[in-house]
Design a protein around this motif. Structure first.
Motif, short mmCIF file in Angstrom:
data_model
loop_
_atom_site.label_atom_id
_atom_site.label_comp_id
_atom_site.label_asym_id
_atom_site.label_seq_id
_atom_site.Cartn_x
_atom_site.Cartn_y
_atom_site.Cartn_z
N ALA A 1 29.37 -11.40 -8.55
CA ALA A 1 28.53 -12.27 -9.38
C ALA A 1 28.56 -11.78 -10.82
O ALA A 1 28.95 -10.65 -11.11
N ARG A 2 28.14 -12.67 -11.74
CA ARG A 2 28.15 -12.29 -13.15
C ARG A 2 27.00 -12.94 -13.90
O ARG A 2 26.42 -13.93 -13.46
N SER A 3 26.68 -12.33 -15.04
CA SER A 3 25.80 -12.97 -16.01
C SER A 3 26.64 -13.18 -17.27
O SER A 3 27.76 -12.70 -17.37
N PHE A 4 26.06 -13.91 -18.23
CA PHE A 4 26.81 -14.26 -19.43
C PHE A 4 26.14 -13.70 -20.68
O PHE A 4 24.95 -13.36 -20.67
N GLN A 5 26.94 -13.65 -21.76
CA GLN A 5 26.40 -13.16 -23.03
C GLN A 5 25.22 -14.00 -23.49
O GLN A 5 24.22 -13.48 -23.97
N MET B 1 21.77 -11.98 -9.27
CA MET B 1 21.62 -11.09 -8.12
C MET B 1 21.03 -11.77 -6.89
O MET B 1 21.01 -11.19 -5.80
N ILE B 2 20.57 -13.01 -7.05
CA ILE B 2 19.87 -13.68 -5.95
C ILE B 2 20.74 -13.86 -4.71
O ILE B 2 20.26 -13.77 -3.58
N GLY B 3 22.03 -14.08 -4.90
CA GLY B 3 22.92 -14.26 -3.75
C GLY B 3 23.30 -12.97 -3.06
O GLY B 3 24.16 -12.97 -2.18
N GLU B 4 22.67 -11.84 -3.44
CA GLU B 4 22.93 -10.53 -2.86
C GLU B 4 24.41 -10.15 -2.95
O GLU B 4 25.07 -9.86 -1.94
N PRO B 5 24.95 -10.12 -4.16
CA PRO B 5 26.36 -9.74 -4.32
C PRO B 5 26.57 -8.26 -4.06
O PRO B 5 25.64 -7.48 -4.03
N ILE C 1 36.96 -10.13 -17.86
CA ILE C 1 35.83 -10.58 -17.04
C ILE C 1 36.06 -12.01 -16.55
O ILE C 1 35.83 -12.34 -15.38
N ASN C 2 36.51 -12.88 -17.46
CA ASN C 2 36.72 -14.28 -17.09
C ASN C 2 37.83 -14.45 -16.06
O ASN C 2 37.75 -15.34 -15.20
N MET C 3 38.86 -13.61 -16.13
CA MET C 3 39.93 -13.71 -15.13
C MET C 3 39.45 -13.28 -13.75
O MET C 3 39.72 -13.96 -12.75
N VAL C 4 38.76 -12.16 -13.66
CA VAL C 4 38.38 -11.66 -12.33
C VAL C 4 37.27 -12.49 -11.70
O VAL C 4 37.08 -12.44 -10.49
N THR C 5 36.55 -13.29 -12.50
CA THR C 5 35.50 -14.14 -11.94
C THR C 5 35.92 -15.59 -11.80
O THR C 5 35.11 -16.45 -11.46
N GLY C 6 37.21 -15.88 -12.05
CA GLY C 6 37.73 -17.21 -11.78
C GLY C 6 37.56 -18.24 -12.88
O GLY C 6 37.91 -19.41 -12.68
N TYR C 7 37.04 -17.82 -14.03
CA TYR C 7 36.85 -18.77 -15.12
C TYR C 7 38.09 -18.97 -15.97
O TYR C 7 38.16 -19.91 -16.76
N GLY D 1 43.01 -17.20 -7.96
CA GLY D 1 43.06 -18.64 -7.80
C GLY D 1 41.80 -19.25 -7.20
O GLY D 1 41.67 -20.48 -7.18
N LEU D 2 40.86 -18.43 -6.73
CA LEU D 2 39.62 -18.97 -6.20
C LEU D 2 38.73 -19.45 -7.35
O LEU D 2 38.81 -18.96 -8.47
N SER D 3 37.88 -20.43 -7.05
CA SER D 3 36.95 -20.94 -8.06
C SER D 3 35.85 -19.92 -8.33
O SER D 3 35.60 -19.04 -7.50
N PRO D 4 35.18 -20.02 -9.48
CA PRO D 4 34.06 -19.10 -9.75
C PRO D 4 33.01 -19.10 -8.64
O PRO D 4 32.50 -18.04 -8.27
N ARG D 5 32.70 -20.28 -8.11
CA ARG D 5 31.69 -20.35 -7.05
C ARG D 5 32.17 -19.64 -5.78
O ARG D 5 31.41 -18.91 -5.13
N ALA D 6 33.46 -19.82 -5.44
CA ALA D 6 34.01 -19.15 -4.26
C ALA D 6 34.02 -17.64 -4.44
O ALA D 6 33.72 -16.89 -3.50
N ILE D 7 34.33 -17.19 -5.64
CA ILE D 7 34.34 -15.75 -5.92
C ILE D 7 32.92 -15.19 -5.84
O ILE D 7 32.70 -14.09 -5.32
N THR D 8 31.95 -15.95 -6.34
CA THR D 8 30.55 -15.52 -6.23
C THR D 8 30.16 -15.35 -4.77
O THR D 8 29.49 -14.38 -4.40
#
Length: 261
Positions: free
Chosen positions: A83-87, A162-166, A48-54, A71-78
């Motif tokens: 998008a993601r949520s966390f534990q 979900m607010i950014g309509e991913p 999960i962390n790799m595909v979301t840029g973390y 290589g994109l930043s988490p914000r750019a990937i979002t």
């Protein structure tokens, strides 16, 4: 042919001599609800962390809708729609539930939001109240985050993701820390919202009853590799999955009125 919404090829991650993920080939297609299972340390969160840029991978490719996002930043990937949520819910604990949603709405409005402008606009408040209704938590509108139940915090965190309509949502253990009695209602709410917005979902989960009830497909991780990938019944009946992941057979749930996929 439409490319997968998310695809990895040969995705690997090593920390020195320790291999946390090895040669992961995954395709997630639009509209799927995919569960990720495995013991602690199996490689689920690393994936999960790799595909979301973390977390940068050691090797491999990551594509979203056919486009390279490695290589994109988490914000750019979002902003690409993943998008993601966390534990642990990523909320401002001393603020109200409403203000948390307003901050997320303001951040989603621009790539470079300015918080020098008023946060509480009529349009944002109206949208935040719609979100509270959709996630069935309007009673907590003005409550401080520290005063609301864990399940509600999880719902707010997912709502904010979900607010950014991913196009696709990745959830890291959405029912972690939630009481057994709350889990079904929480997941019913999340899945209803996901379907309402037409999202593709991948979620990590330890509760096999939750996985069996809601997903259309399972990825079973073990020791950094994918042990099995397929429909829930087939994966959970797999002898190696039983031996190395679940430790027992998982039977179909009997809960009345649930949203079984």
């Amino acid at each position: 042919m439409t490319p997968p919404i998310l695809e990895t090829k040969g995705l690997s991650k090593s920390f020195g001599a320790v291999t946390a993920a090895k040669n992961l080939h995954v395709q997630i297609h639009k509209g799927e609800i995919v569960g990720v299972i495995g013991a602690n340390g199996a490689g689920k969160t690393t994936f999960i962390n790799m595909v979301t840029g973390y977390l940068p991978p050691t090797a491999g490719e990551i594509r979203m809708n056919g486009q390279d996002i490695l290589g994109l930043s988490p914000r750019a990937i979002t902003r690409k729609g993943l998008a993601r949520s966390f534990q642990v819910a990523q909320l401002f604990p001393e603020l109200s539930v409403l203000d948390n949603l307003l901050i997320a709405l303001a951040a989603a409005e621009s790539a470079h939001p300015s918080f020098l402008r008023p946060l509480r606009t009529r349009a944002r408040i109206a949208r935040a109240e719609e979100i509270l209704e959709e996630f069935r938590v309007p009673a907590y509108r003005d409550a401080r985050v520290t005063a609301v139940p864990q399940g509600t915090r999880k719902l707010i965190d997912i709502a904010m993701a979900m607010i950014g309509e991913p196009e696709m949502l990745l959830l890291d253990e959405p029912t972690s820390g939630v009481s057994v009695d709350e889990k079904g209602d929480l997941m019913d709410t999340v899945i209803a919202a996901v379907r309402n917005h037409g999202l593709t979902v991948l979620f990590v989960e330890h509760d096999m009853d939750v996985v069996r009830r809601y997903v259309s497909r399972i990825l079973a991780f073990y020791s950094g590799e994918i042990l099995a990938d397929g429909p829930p019944d087939a994966v959970l009946a797999n002898e190696r999955v039983r031996d190395l992941v679940t430790g027992h057979a998982i039977h179909a749930p009997s809960r009345q009125g649930s949203s079984v996929v």
